[in-house]
Design an enzyme around this catalytic site. Structure first.
Site, PDB file in Angstrom:
ATOM      1  CD  GLN A   1      -1.139  -1.062   3.531  1.00 44.62           C
ATOM      2  OE1 GLN A   1      -2.386  -1.030   3.528  1.00 44.62           O
ATOM      3  NE2 GLN A   1      -0.475  -1.736   4.443  1.00 44.62           N
TER       4      GLN A   1
ATOM      5  CG  HIS B   1      -5.374   2.342  19.412  1.00 45.38           C
ATOM      6  ND1 HIS B   1      -4.736   3.502  18.988  1.00 45.38           N
ATOM      7  CD2 HIS B   1      -5.365   1.505  18.351  1.00 45.38           C
ATOM      8  CE1 HIS B   1      -4.335   3.330  17.746  1.00 45.38           C
ATOM      9  NE2 HIS B   1      -4.703   2.150  17.324  1.00 45.38           N
TER      10      HIS B   1
ATOM     11  CD  GLU C   1       0.333  -4.435   9.489  1.00 45.28           C
ATOM     12  OE1 GLU C   1      -0.583  -3.991  10.220  1.00 45.28           O
ATOM     13  OE2 GLU C   1       0.324  -4.334   8.247  1.00 45.28           O
TER      14      GLU C   1
ATOM     15  N   GLY D   1      -3.538 -11.595   7.591  1.00 42.87           N
ATOM     16  CA  GLY D   1      -4.330 -12.062   8.734  1.00 42.87           C
ATOM     17  C   GLY D   1      -5.295 -13.161   8.352  1.00 42.87           C
TER      18      GLY D   1
ATOM     19  CG  ASP E   1      -6.148  -1.773  14.479  1.00 45.14           C
ATOM     20  OD1 ASP E   1      -5.066  -1.438  15.021  1.00 45.14           O
ATOM     21  OD2 ASP E   1      -6.854  -0.981  13.823  1.00 45.14           O
ATOM     22  CB  SER E   2      -8.415  -4.532   9.028  1.00 47.42           C
ATOM     23  OG  SER E   2      -9.767  -4.137   8.870  1.00 47.42           O
TER      24      SER E   2
ATOM     25  CG  ASP F   1     -12.055   1.921   5.825  1.00 48.08           C
ATOM     26  OD1 ASP F   1     -11.173   2.600   6.375  1.00 48.08           O
ATOM     27  OD2 ASP F   1     -13.256   1.930   6.171  1.00 48.08           O
TER      28      ASP F   1
HETATM   29  N1  SAM Z   1      -7.373   2.431  12.877  1.00 46.83           N
HETATM   30  C1  SAM Z   1      -7.354   2.166  11.454  1.00 46.83           C
HETATM   31  C2  SAM Z   1      -8.755   2.125  10.914  1.00 46.83           C
HETATM   32  O1  SAM Z   1      -9.688   2.092  11.713  1.00 46.83           O
HETATM   33  O2  SAM Z   1      -8.892   2.147   9.682  1.00 46.83           O
HETATM   34  C3  SAM Z   1      -6.572   0.920  11.193  1.00 46.83           C
HETATM   35  C4  SAM Z   1      -5.143   1.155  11.532  1.00 46.83           C
HETATM   36  S1  SAM Z   1      -3.969  -0.056  11.209  1.00 46.83           S
HETATM   37  C5  SAM Z   1      -2.742   0.956  10.517  1.00 46.83           C
HETATM   38  C6  SAM Z   1      -4.573  -0.975   9.827  1.00 46.83           C
HETATM   39  C7  SAM Z   1      -3.559  -2.051   9.456  1.00 46.83           C
HETATM   40  O3  SAM Z   1      -4.175  -3.159   8.810  1.00 46.83           O
HETATM   41  C8  SAM Z   1      -2.459  -1.587   8.490  1.00 46.83           C
HETATM   42  O4  SAM Z   1      -1.220  -1.584   9.143  1.00 46.83           O
HETATM   43  C9  SAM Z   1      -2.500  -2.597   7.340  1.00 46.83           C
HETATM   44  O5  SAM Z   1      -1.225  -2.901   6.821  1.00 46.83           O
HETATM   45  C10 SAM Z   1      -3.153  -3.772   8.023  1.00 46.83           C
HETATM   46  N2  SAM Z   1      -3.768  -4.757   7.121  1.00 46.83           N
HETATM   47  C11 SAM Z   1      -4.525  -4.521   6.024  1.00 46.83           C
HETATM   48  N3  SAM Z   1      -4.898  -5.691   5.452  1.00 46.83           N
HETATM   49  C12 SAM Z   1      -4.358  -6.696   6.218  1.00 46.83           C
HETATM   50  C13 SAM Z   1      -4.384  -8.118   6.155  1.00 46.83           C
HETATM   51  N4  SAM Z   1      -5.063  -8.757   5.175  1.00 46.83           N
HETATM   52  N5  SAM Z   1      -3.738  -8.818   7.115  1.00 46.83           N
HETATM   53  C14 SAM Z   1      -3.072  -8.182   8.119  1.00 46.83           C
HETATM   54  N6  SAM Z   1      -2.990  -6.826   8.239  1.00 46.83           N
HETATM   55  C15 SAM Z   1      -3.639  -6.096   7.287  1.00 46.83           C
END
Ligand code: SAM
EC number: 2.5.1.16
Length: 286
Positions: free
Chosen positions: A30, A61, A105, A138, A155-156, A158
């Site tokens: 990304q 959080h 992650e 994940g 905590d992904s 969108d």
């Molecule tokens: N608080 C934010 C929100 O509500 O949108 C989310 C924050 S956190 C940075 C989101 C994380 O999800 C990112 O670091 C991203 O790399 C991770 N992510 C996205 N798709 C994923 C997947 N399939 N498996 C694991 N992590 C993933």
């Protein structure tokens, strides 16, 4: 000075003045930007969507960690999916009763850049000896692991790009399989005023999978469009209605000092407004 224009919604969005660009990189998964804003502090965005800011991350959080962990009452093993900025890990690690934290992650660059440019998010939690940090999808992890967990926190990003799979039926089914008896899954599920279809989709996928499923809400200023929802899926009924006195005892016993969470907010957060209840096909908040 230039502006950062969020592109999550067509024709509607928020703008941040970028006083200082701290880092920008196209990772394997990304586009990542971290910059300084006079009002929100340091801000991280992925693929045009604001992910977290120093100013308001505590709300999100605290609500995605202390609600399930204090409702559970004896969580020993916690799984965080996503959470690369480290804020979720920081809050989970405050629970001394938690013995093991696995964090999966997909993007190691997010972890590295947030350690460097958003140090207040993880605040050293990546050095916690209880942590097993896995850099992987994940979805793949929950589909293949033999481990079981008491609380799973998704905590992904969108449901676009790498995050999309974390809102799929397969993902919820796999998470259900990975939960111990009495286990709870909670997820980031967007702002219902702007993303009502996302809440409806999750409701349809959780219904029939969890003994008790619902949503709870909190307003996080930088997740624009009104209060956001967190999905709740519990393997047993009753965990959503822990008596207030019990929650107060558990919260006091945890010794955790919060800026948003308290037991009254915890219970009140599950009271959904009519349009959300209607969208998820529930006649009431019971
Ligand atoms: N608080 C934010 C929100 O509500 O949108 C989310 C924050 S956190 C940075 C989101 C994380 O999800 C990112 O670091 C991203 O790399 C991770 N992510 C996205 N798709 C994923 C997947 N399939 N498996 C694991 N992590 C993933």
């Amino acid at each position: 000075m230039s502006d950062y224009q969020e592109t999550l919604y067509e024709g509607y969005g928020q703008r941040f003045r970028m006083d200082k660009l701290l880092h920008e990189v196209r990772t394997e998964h990304q586009h990542l930007v971290i910059f300084e804003n006079p009002r929100m502090g340091r801000v991280m965005a992925l693929d045009g969507v604001i992910q977290t800011t120093e100013a308001d991350e505590f709300i999100y959080h605290e609500m995605l960690t202390h609600v399930p962990i204090l409702a559970h009452g004896a969580a020993r093993k916690v799984l965080i999916i996503g959470g690369g900025d480290g804020g979720m890990l920081r809050e989970v690690s405050k629970h001394k009763s938690v013995e093991h934290i696995t964090m999966v992650e997909i993007d190691g660059t997010v972890v590295d850049m947030c350690k460097e440019f958003l140090p207040e998010h993880s605040k050293g939690a990546y050095d916690d000896p209880r942590l097993n940090l896995v850099i992987d999808d994940g979805m793949r992890f929950v589909a293949t692991t033999e481990e079981k967990f008491d609380v799973i926190i998704s905590d992904s990003t969108d449901p676009i790009g790498p995050g999309e799979v974390l809102f799929s039926e397969n993902f919820y089914q796999a998470c259900r399989r990975c939960l111990n008896d009495g286990g709870i899954l909670v997820t980031q599920n967007g702002t219902p005023f702007m993303q009502l279809d996302g809440v409806q989709n999750t409701a349809g996928r959780m219904n029939g999978l969890f003994a008790d499923w619902h949503f709870y809400m909190a307003a996080v200023p930088t997740y624009i469009g009104g209060a956001m929802t967190f999905a709740w899926g519990a393997t047993t009924a009753g965990l959503r209605n822990i008596p207030l006195d019990t929650l107060r005892q558990r919260f006091a016993g945890s010794g955790i000092v919060t800026r948003y969470y308290n037991p009254e907010v915890h219970l009140g957060a599950f009271a959904l407004p009519q349009y959300v209840l209607h969208a998820i096909g529930k006649p009431s908040n019971t």
